[in-house]
Design a protein around this motif. Structure first.
Motif, PDB file in Angstrom:
ATOM      1  N   HIS A   1       0.816  -1.214   0.000  1.00  0.00           N
ATOM      2  CA  HIS A   1       0.000   0.000   0.000  1.00  0.00           C
ATOM      3  C   HIS A   1       0.849   1.264   0.000  1.00  0.00           C
ATOM      4  O   HIS A   1       1.972   1.274   0.509  1.00  0.00           O
ATOM      5  CB  HIS A   1      -0.897   0.040   1.244  1.00  0.00           C
ATOM      6  CG  HIS A   1      -1.921  -1.046   1.283  1.00  0.00           C
ATOM      7  ND1 HIS A   1      -2.352  -1.626   2.453  1.00  0.00           N
ATOM      8  CD2 HIS A   1      -2.614  -1.655   0.280  1.00  0.00           C
ATOM      9  CE1 HIS A   1      -3.269  -2.550   2.177  1.00  0.00           C
ATOM     10  NE2 HIS A   1      -3.434  -2.586   0.863  1.00  0.00           N
ATOM     11  N   ALA A   2       0.267   2.309  -0.557  1.00  0.00           N
ATOM     12  CA  ALA A   2       0.832   3.651  -0.396  1.00  0.00           C
ATOM     13  C   ALA A   2      -0.297   4.564   0.069  1.00  0.00           C
ATOM     14  O   ALA A   2      -1.467   4.327  -0.247  1.00  0.00           O
ATOM     15  CB  ALA A   2       1.411   4.175  -1.707  1.00  0.00           C
ATOM     16  N   ILE A   3       0.071   5.596   0.804  1.00  0.00           N
ATOM     17  CA  ILE A   3      -0.911   6.612   1.168  1.00  0.00           C
ATOM     18  C   ILE A   3      -0.835   7.724   0.131  1.00  0.00           C
ATOM     19  O   ILE A   3       0.256   8.227  -0.171  1.00  0.00           O
ATOM     20  CB  ILE A   3      -0.640   7.165   2.585  1.00  0.00           C
ATOM     21  CG1 ILE A   3      -0.941   6.088   3.640  1.00  0.00           C
ATOM     22  CG2 ILE A   3      -1.496   8.417   2.856  1.00  0.00           C
ATOM     23  CD1 ILE A   3      -0.581   6.492   5.061  1.00  0.00           C
ATOM     24  N   GLY A   4      -1.976   8.076  -0.427  1.00  0.00           N
ATOM     25  CA  GLY A   4      -2.045   9.209  -1.351  1.00  0.00           C
ATOM     26  C   GLY A   4      -2.777  10.358  -0.687  1.00  0.00           C
ATOM     27  O   GLY A   4      -3.788  10.140  -0.004  1.00  0.00           O
ATOM     28  N   VAL A   5      -2.249  11.565  -0.852  1.00  0.00           N
ATOM     29  CA  VAL A   5      -2.844  12.746  -0.230  1.00  0.00           C
ATOM     30  C   VAL A   5      -3.080  13.803  -1.304  1.00  0.00           C
ATOM     31  O   VAL A   5      -2.147  14.200  -2.010  1.00  0.00           O
ATOM     32  CB  VAL A   5      -1.928  13.328   0.873  1.00  0.00           C
ATOM     33  CG1 VAL A   5      -2.616  14.510   1.554  1.00  0.00           C
ATOM     34  CG2 VAL A   5      -1.564  12.269   1.898  1.00  0.00           C
ATOM     35  N   ASP A   6      -4.326  14.219  -1.449  1.00  0.00           N
ATOM     36  CA  ASP A   6      -4.691  15.244  -2.424  1.00  0.00           C
ATOM     37  C   ASP A   6      -5.009  16.525  -1.654  1.00  0.00           C
ATOM     38  O   ASP A   6      -6.013  16.615  -0.955  1.00  0.00           O
ATOM     39  CB  ASP A   6      -5.912  14.760  -3.212  1.00  0.00           C
ATOM     40  CG  ASP A   6      -6.364  15.756  -4.273  1.00  0.00           C
ATOM     41  OD1 ASP A   6      -5.552  16.603  -4.677  1.00  0.00           O
ATOM     42  OD2 ASP A   6      -7.538  15.674  -4.685  1.00  0.00           O
ATOM     43  N   LEU A   7      -4.112  17.500  -1.795  1.00  0.00           N
ATOM     44  CA  LEU A   7      -4.302  18.770  -1.092  1.00  0.00           C
ATOM     45  C   LEU A   7      -5.146  19.696  -1.955  1.00  0.00           C
ATOM     46  O   LEU A   7      -4.726  20.086  -3.051  1.00  0.00           O
ATOM     47  CB  LEU A   7      -2.937  19.411  -0.802  1.00  0.00           C
ATOM     48  CG  LEU A   7      -2.964  20.838  -0.239  1.00  0.00           C
ATOM     49  CD1 LEU A   7      -3.642  20.886   1.122  1.00  0.00           C
ATOM     50  CD2 LEU A   7      -1.551  21.395  -0.147  1.00  0.00           C
ATOM     51  N   GLY A   8      -6.333  20.038  -1.469  1.00  0.00           N
ATOM     52  CA  GLY A   8      -7.201  20.949  -2.203  1.00  0.00           C
ATOM     53  C   GLY A   8      -7.374  22.260  -1.461  1.00  0.00           C
ATOM     54  O   GLY A   8      -6.933  22.398  -0.311  1.00  0.00           O
ATOM     55  N   GLY A   9      -8.033  23.212  -2.091  1.00  0.00           N
ATOM     56  CA  GLY A   9      -8.236  24.513  -1.475  1.00  0.00           C
ATOM     57  C   GLY A   9      -9.104  24.465  -0.235  1.00  0.00           C
ATOM     58  O   GLY A   9      -8.948  25.281   0.676  1.00  0.00           O
ATOM     59  N   THR A  10     -10.031  23.499  -0.164  1.00  0.00           N
ATOM     60  CA  THR A  10     -10.899  23.414   1.015  1.00  0.00           C
ATOM     61  C   THR A  10     -10.681  22.138   1.822  1.00  0.00           C
ATOM     62  O   THR A  10     -10.905  22.130   3.020  1.00  0.00           O
ATOM     63  CB  THR A  10     -12.396  23.494   0.617  1.00  0.00           C
ATOM     64  OG1 THR A  10     -12.658  22.471  -0.349  1.00  0.00           O
ATOM     65  CG2 THR A  10     -12.730  24.832   0.007  1.00  0.00           C
ATOM     66  N   LYS A  11     -10.249  21.044   1.163  1.00  0.00           N
ATOM     67  CA  LYS A  11     -10.136  19.765   1.864  1.00  0.00           C
ATOM     68  C   LYS A  11      -8.819  19.062   1.568  1.00  0.00           C
ATOM     69  O   LYS A  11      -8.273  19.174   0.465  1.00  0.00           O
ATOM     70  CB  LYS A  11     -11.261  18.822   1.401  1.00  0.00           C
ATOM     71  CG  LYS A  11     -12.589  19.103   2.061  1.00  0.00           C
ATOM     72  CD  LYS A  11     -13.656  18.131   1.595  1.00  0.00           C
ATOM     73  CE  LYS A  11     -14.157  18.452   0.214  1.00  0.00           C
ATOM     74  NZ  LYS A  11     -15.349  17.711  -0.192  1.00  0.00           N
ATOM     75  N   ILE A  12      -8.357  18.316   2.560  1.00  0.00           N
ATOM     76  CA  ILE A  12      -7.263  17.366   2.369  1.00  0.00           C
ATOM     77  C   ILE A  12      -7.919  15.995   2.261  1.00  0.00           C
ATOM     78  O   ILE A  12      -8.571  15.545   3.214  1.00  0.00           O
ATOM     79  CB  ILE A  12      -6.283  17.396   3.566  1.00  0.00           C
ATOM     80  CG1 ILE A  12      -5.587  18.754   3.657  1.00  0.00           C
ATOM     81  CG2 ILE A  12      -5.272  16.270   3.459  1.00  0.00           C
ATOM     82  CD1 ILE A  12      -4.847  18.983   4.974  1.00  0.00           C
ATOM     83  N   LEU A  13      -7.793  15.356   1.091  1.00  0.00           N
ATOM     84  CA  LEU A  13      -8.352  14.013   0.899  1.00  0.00           C
ATOM     85  C   LEU A  13      -7.195  13.031   0.900  1.00  0.00           C
ATOM     86  O   LEU A  13      -6.260  13.180   0.112  1.00  0.00           O
ATOM     87  CB  LEU A  13      -9.087  13.911  -0.439  1.00  0.00           C
ATOM     88  CG  LEU A  13     -10.254  14.865  -0.686  1.00  0.00           C
ATOM     89  CD1 LEU A  13     -10.783  14.683  -2.114  1.00  0.00           C
ATOM     90  CD2 LEU A  13     -11.366  14.602   0.312  1.00  0.00           C
ATOM     91  N   ALA A  14      -7.262  12.037   1.775  1.00  0.00           N
ATOM     92  CA  ALA A  14      -6.180  11.064   1.871  1.00  0.00           C
ATOM     93  C   ALA A  14      -6.751   9.668   1.825  1.00  0.00           C
ATOM     94  O   ALA A  14      -7.906   9.443   2.203  1.00  0.00           O
ATOM     95  CB  ALA A  14      -5.399  11.280   3.162  1.00  0.00           C
ATOM     96  N   GLY A  15      -5.941   8.708   1.354  1.00  0.00           N
ATOM     97  CA  GLY A  15      -6.416   7.332   1.310  1.00  0.00           C
ATOM     98  C   GLY A  15      -5.265   6.349   1.273  1.00  0.00           C
ATOM     99  O   GLY A  15      -4.178   6.678   0.808  1.00  0.00           O
ATOM    100  N   VAL A  16      -5.520   5.148   1.788  1.00  0.00           N
ATOM    101  CA  VAL A  16      -4.582   4.031   1.648  1.00  0.00           C
ATOM    102  C   VAL A  16      -4.974   3.300   0.369  1.00  0.00           C
ATOM    103  O   VAL A  16      -6.126   2.896   0.207  1.00  0.00           O
ATOM    104  CB  VAL A  16      -4.680   3.068   2.854  1.00  0.00           C
ATOM    105  CG1 VAL A  16      -3.752   1.869   2.652  1.00  0.00           C
ATOM    106  CG2 VAL A  16      -4.353   3.799   4.145  1.00  0.00           C
ATOM    107  N   VAL A  17      -4.001   3.174  -0.557  1.00  0.00           N
ATOM    108  CA  VAL A  17      -4.306   2.678  -1.902  1.00  0.00           C
ATOM    109  C   VAL A  17      -3.404   1.484  -2.203  1.00  0.00           C
ATOM    110  O   VAL A  17      -2.213   1.496  -1.877  1.00  0.00           O
ATOM    111  CB  VAL A  17      -4.072   3.804  -2.936  1.00  0.00           C
ATOM    112  CG1 VAL A  17      -4.343   3.317  -4.355  1.00  0.00           C
ATOM    113  CG2 VAL A  17      -4.954   5.023  -2.616  1.00  0.00           C
TER     114      VAL A  17
END
Ligand SMILES: [Zn+2]
Length: 312
Positions: free
Chosen positions: A13-29
């Protein structure tokens, strides 16, 4: 400082983190692109240190022994040599040394990329672009992001700053572009969600926005359909040029506005793109709606993490 062991086998697995203007979306993929667990928290607006602390907290929330790497997608040009987020428009990050900081914090390989590049990688590995070696992705949201997969590899340009496809000129001396961009007539000024909101307000009044425009068009409103057709034709001008440059098998449209308006945009966009494209691209240019929705960025960021792991 807490350290974690680096696994010696190919981690699952890797953790992916999407930094947005309003939210940080993260997931184990996992390596097939499936999201095992998710976590979401708001993006702070007050300081760089606070943003970095929240990004760390998002990773820490998901971390376990199965995780071998971390990847980040940020709405900014990236300096790949130094591992920096150069400058975000909507988040207080400037010359932020994200890669070294996260590597020191977690002791894992860390990858970093532009958010639209990450979305392109996500759609290529696990979404609408699966199996295509050459694709272009455009994310139509507040701005217009671009990502390119060329010959089965993410295209990043010198030092990782490419491919800013939203900032190509489609109208010489045209509308001023948005934010820090000093350009005129860029694709972003005509086909972003913000541009759609501006167009909607001119026709439907100050309460209208891009969402309402799409809803009206869905309901059959002729003026709304005309506006989206016009936006689609501008989009086609950009896509025709990208087809001539990259000869992609597929052009994926993503981003909140792009996905919502896809049914209205893709016809006029394809028609104009075919007019502008040379053979054989004219016959092969094909648009597709993004398949991963808002998860494209975090899934792609995880693959950027796997890339760092496999290079380590
Ligand atoms: Zn621009």
């Amino acid at each position: 400082m807490r350290r974690f062991t680096v696994p010696t086998v190919r981690a699952g697995h890797a953790i992916g983190v999407d930094l947005g203007g309003t939210k940080i979306l993260a997931g184990v993929v996992s390596r097939d692109g499936s999201v095992v667990r998710r976590h979401e928290r708001p993006t702070p607006q007050d300081s760089q240190e606070h943003v970095l602390a929240e990004l760390e907290a998002a990773v820490a929330e998901l971390l376990d022994e199965s995780v071998g790497a971390v990847g980040f997608g940020a709405p900014s040009p990236i300096d790949q040599t130094r591992g920096l987020v150069v400058r975000c428009v909507n988040v207080p990050l400037e010359n932020a040394p994200l890669r070294d900081r996260m590597h020191e914090r977690f002791g894992l390989p860390v990858g970093l990329d532009n958010d639209a590049n990450a979305a392109a990688i996500g759609e290529w590995r696990a979404g609408a672009g699966r199996g295509a070696d050459d694709l272009v992705m455009l994310t139509l949201g507040t701005g217009v992001g671009g990502g390119v997969i060329a010959d089965a590899k993410p295209f990043r340009g010198a030092n990782g700053a490419g491919a800013e496809l939203g900032h190509v000129v489609i109208v010489h001396d045209g509308r001023p572009c948005h934010g820090a961009c000093t350009g005129r007539g860029h694709l972003e000024a005509y086909v972003s969600g913000s541009a759609a909101t501006a167009a909607a307000r001119e026709v439907f009044g100050p309460a209208a926005d891009a969402h309402r425009l799409v809803r009206l068009a869905d309901e059959g409103d002729a003026k709304a359909k005309d506006l989206l057709t016009e936006i689609g034709r501008y989009l086609g001008s950009g896509i025709g040029s990208f087809a001539n440059i990259f000869a992609p098998q597929l052009v994926v449209l993503g981003g909140g506005f792009g996905v919502a308006a896809y049914e209205h945009l893709h016809g006029p966009a394809e028609e104009v793109a075919r007019r502008e494209a040379l053979e054989p691209m004219r016959g092969t240019v094909r648009l597709a709606n993004a398949a991963l929705g808002t998860a494209a960025g975090l899934i792609g960021a995880a693959f950027v993490g796997f890339e760092a792991l496999d290079a380590a």
